[in-house]
Design a protein around this motif. Sequence first.
Motif, PDB file in Angstrom:
ATOM      1  N   GLU A   1       0.854  -1.187   0.000  1.00 14.73           N
ATOM      2  CA  GLU A   1       0.000   0.000   0.000  1.00 14.73           C
ATOM      3  C   GLU A   1       0.889   1.234   0.000  1.00 14.73           C
ATOM      4  OE1 GLU A   1      -2.488   0.297   3.473  1.00 14.73           O
ATOM      5  OE2 GLU A   1      -1.060  -0.821   4.686  1.00 14.73           O
ATOM      6  N   CYS A   2       0.333   2.329  -0.440  1.00  9.49           N
ATOM      7  CA  CYS A   2       1.090   3.561  -0.624  1.00  9.49           C
ATOM      8  C   CYS A   2       1.980   3.867   0.586  1.00  9.49           C
ATOM      9  CB  CYS A   2       0.127   4.714  -0.888  1.00  9.49           C
ATOM     10  SG  CYS A   2       0.972   6.253  -1.274  1.00  9.49           S
ATOM     11  N   LEU A   3       3.270   4.089   0.323  1.00 12.64           N
ATOM     12  CA  LEU A   3       4.217   4.391   1.402  1.00 12.64           C
ATOM     13  C   LEU A   3       3.846   5.706   2.088  1.00 12.64           C
ATOM     14  CD1 LEU A   3       7.437   3.394  -0.551  1.00 12.64           C
ATOM     15  CD2 LEU A   3       6.445   2.154   1.379  1.00 12.64           C
ATOM     16  N   PRO A   4       4.067   5.799   3.400  1.00 15.27           N
ATOM     17  CA  PRO A   4       3.609   6.983   4.139  1.00 15.27           C
ATOM     18  C   PRO A   4       4.211   8.301   3.634  1.00 15.27           C
ATOM     19  CG  PRO A   4       5.038   5.580   5.495  1.00 15.27           C
ATOM     20  CD  PRO A   4       4.687   4.797   4.289  1.00 15.27           C
ATOM     21  N   THR A   5       5.421   8.244   3.082  1.00 14.37           N
ATOM     22  CA  THR A   5       6.068   9.488   2.609  1.00 14.37           C
ATOM     23  C   THR A   5       5.706   9.839   1.171  1.00 14.37           C
ATOM     24  OG1 THR A   5       7.982   8.163   1.976  1.00 14.37           O
ATOM     25  CG2 THR A   5       8.060   9.236   4.146  1.00 14.37           C
ATOM     26  N   CYS A   6       4.859   9.007   0.548  1.00 14.91           N
ATOM     27  CA  CYS A   6       4.571   9.202  -0.884  1.00 14.91           C
ATOM     28  C   CYS A   6       3.134   9.655  -1.139  1.00 14.91           C
ATOM     29  CB  CYS A   6       4.854   7.906  -1.652  1.00 14.91           C
ATOM     30  SG  CYS A   6       6.580   7.400  -1.573  1.00 14.91           S
ATOM     31  N   LYS A   7       2.459  10.073  -0.074  1.00 13.80           N
ATOM     32  CA  LYS A   7       1.077  10.529  -0.266  1.00 13.80           C
ATOM     33  C   LYS A   7       0.858  11.808   0.539  1.00 13.80           C
ATOM     34  CE  LYS A   7      -0.475   7.395   3.394  1.00 13.80           C
ATOM     35  NZ  LYS A   7      -1.255   6.202   3.730  1.00 13.80           N
ATOM     36  N   SER A   8      -0.115  12.570   0.096  1.00 12.49           N
ATOM     37  CA  SER A   8      -0.481  13.809   0.805  1.00 12.49           C
ATOM     38  C   SER A   8      -1.913  14.143   0.387  1.00 12.49           C
ATOM     39  CB  SER A   8       0.467  14.940   0.389  1.00 12.49           C
ATOM     40  OG  SER A   8       0.301  15.231  -0.993  1.00 12.49           O
ATOM     41  N   GLU A   9      -2.442  15.224   0.946  1.00 12.54           N
ATOM     42  CA  GLU A   9      -3.796  15.643   0.532  1.00 12.54           C
ATOM     43  C   GLU A   9      -3.840  15.943  -0.956  1.00 12.54           C
ATOM     44  OE1 GLU A   9      -6.039  18.599   2.683  1.00 12.54           O
ATOM     45  OE2 GLU A   9      -5.200  17.886   4.588  1.00 12.54           O
ATOM     46  N   LYS A  10      -2.784  16.553  -1.448  1.00 13.69           N
ATOM     47  CA  LYS A  10      -2.747  16.901  -2.875  1.00 13.69           C
ATOM     48  C   LYS A  10      -2.369  15.712  -3.750  1.00 13.69           C
ATOM     49  CE  LYS A  10      -1.682  21.803  -2.271  1.00 13.69           C
ATOM     50  NZ  LYS A  10      -0.637  22.841  -2.408  1.00 13.69           N
ATOM     51  N   ASN A  11      -1.773  14.713  -3.142  1.00 16.56           N
ATOM     52  CA  ASN A  11      -1.324  13.541  -3.909  1.00 16.56           C
ATOM     53  C   ASN A  11      -1.797  12.265  -3.206  1.00 16.56           C
ATOM     54  OD1 ASN A  11       0.016  11.979  -5.824  1.00 16.56           O
ATOM     55  ND2 ASN A  11       1.941  12.015  -4.679  1.00 16.56           N
ATOM     56  N   PRO A  12      -3.112  11.981  -3.247  1.00 18.16           N
ATOM     57  CA  PRO A  12      -3.639  10.796  -2.560  1.00 18.16           C
ATOM     58  C   PRO A  12      -3.174   9.515  -3.256  1.00 18.16           C
ATOM     59  CG  PRO A  12      -5.356  11.831  -3.884  1.00 18.16           C
ATOM     60  CD  PRO A  12      -4.163  12.736  -3.963  1.00 18.16           C
ATOM     61  N   PRO A  13      -3.275   8.369  -2.573  1.00 20.36           N
ATOM     62  CA  PRO A  13      -2.858   7.101  -3.187  1.00 20.36           C
ATOM     63  C   PRO A  13      -3.586   6.830  -4.504  1.00 20.36           C
ATOM     64  CG  PRO A  13      -3.222   6.801  -0.845  1.00 20.36           C
ATOM     65  CD  PRO A  13      -3.696   8.186  -1.175  1.00 20.36           C
ATOM     66  N   LYS A  14      -2.820   6.412  -5.502  1.00 13.90           N
ATOM     67  CA  LYS A  14      -3.398   6.141  -6.837  1.00 13.90           C
ATOM     68  C   LYS A  14      -3.883   4.700  -6.977  1.00 13.90           C
ATOM     69  CE  LYS A  14      -0.470   9.565  -9.236  1.00 13.90           C
ATOM     70  NZ  LYS A  14       0.031  10.237  -8.036  1.00 13.90           N
ATOM     71  N   PHE A  15      -3.449   3.816  -6.062  1.00 11.14           N
ATOM     72  CA  PHE A  15      -3.797   2.397  -6.162  1.00 11.14           C
ATOM     73  C   PHE A  15      -4.341   1.905  -4.829  1.00 11.14           C
ATOM     74  CE2 PHE A  15      -0.011   3.247  -8.731  1.00 11.14           C
ATOM     75  CZ  PHE A  15      -0.420   2.821  -9.984  1.00 11.14           C
ATOM     76  N   PRO A  16      -5.287   0.972  -4.843  1.00 15.60           N
ATOM     77  CA  PRO A  16      -5.734   0.365  -3.579  1.00 15.60           C
ATOM     78  C   PRO A  16      -4.655  -0.600  -3.072  1.00 15.60           C
ATOM     79  CG  PRO A  16      -6.812  -0.710  -5.431  1.00 15.60           C
ATOM     80  CD  PRO A  16      -6.011   0.421  -6.010  1.00 15.60           C
ATOM     81  N   PRO A  17      -4.647  -0.899  -1.779  1.00 16.27           N
ATOM     82  CA  PRO A  17      -3.703  -1.901  -1.266  1.00 16.27           C
ATOM     83  C   PRO A  17      -3.938  -3.251  -1.940  1.00 16.27           C
ATOM     84  CG  PRO A  17      -4.751  -0.697   0.539  1.00 16.27           C
ATOM     85  CD  PRO A  17      -5.493  -0.337  -0.711  1.00 16.27           C
TER      86      PRO A  17
END
Length: 337
Positions: free
Chosen positions: A295-311
Amino acid sequence: MENQKQNRAEAPVKVSTLNCIDLSNPDIHQSVSLLKQACLDCGFFYVVNHGISQELMDEVFAQSKNFFHLPLNEKMKVLRNEKHRGYTPVHDELLDPDNQVHGDYKEGYYIGVEVPEDDPEAEKPLCGPNVWPADGVLPGWRQTMEKFHHEALEVGKVVARVIALALDLEVDFFDKAEILGKPFAILRLLYYGGQISDPSKGIYGAGAHSDFGFITLLATDDVMGLQICKDKDAKPQIWEYVAPIKGAFIVNLGDMLERWSNCIFKSTLHRVLGNGQERYSIAYFVEPSHDCLVECLPTCKSEKNPPKFPPIGFRTYLKQRYEDTHAKLSAYNKHLT
């Protein structure tokens, strides 16, 4: 018709310039900077001074050659099983069905982490005992491959630590039990038997693809053949050769790391074109534990850049990717009987 062929002809291919990471360099910040630049640029880089002796590298190539030069009926005795352990004949793998007329013009041999048949772990997809040539046929072969498998995994873990720092994670992030603590790692010997590739006719040593998983370490002989495409969406695609460096690993990122990093780091299209010379390479696929949840790594997501893939569970993901690219084992029933 001749004009059509000319239109499909590809532009002359240049040799790519890749960053080189010295794993013995005490300046970790320099290594992280070089790796990060490579991962953002093209997803390919070299690693040198990785700790595996040149003697062992040479021995693995020599033993690989010994196997692939056996008669076909001898190699078919160790045909890969449903766990993807053992020999893969020419055309077993089809990596680029849109552009290939046949499968890849290469032979291979899969060696995984040894799991005894009576171990509960062996029930997991792609887990179990390895398939080995008889010791009388190739003395010392298994011992060489097991030694290299063990040492290459340590190199993979060191590279993973540099990747963790490049993604602003803790240095030991990927060392966790559920990631590389009990890794799924595959050594694959590869042999291209002297076929001349012709993209205009759909003939490739290995079709264009990006690797499935986390990272790949690739050792090659001195025959040029590997090409990368830094921008997979470019039309037409621009291909560049990757030059072999003796004793070095060429490292590339897989689709799973692209998914993990929320597309900050990209996996890269690559392929192999044969030029009529025999060519050998050794690919080592460093993958997380079967139980890893990607699942999206904690340092690779933000409000402006939400996860692009489901776990997704790693075992589900990998099993599907293998099934999508390899021939059904039933295709070999006639040969085996």
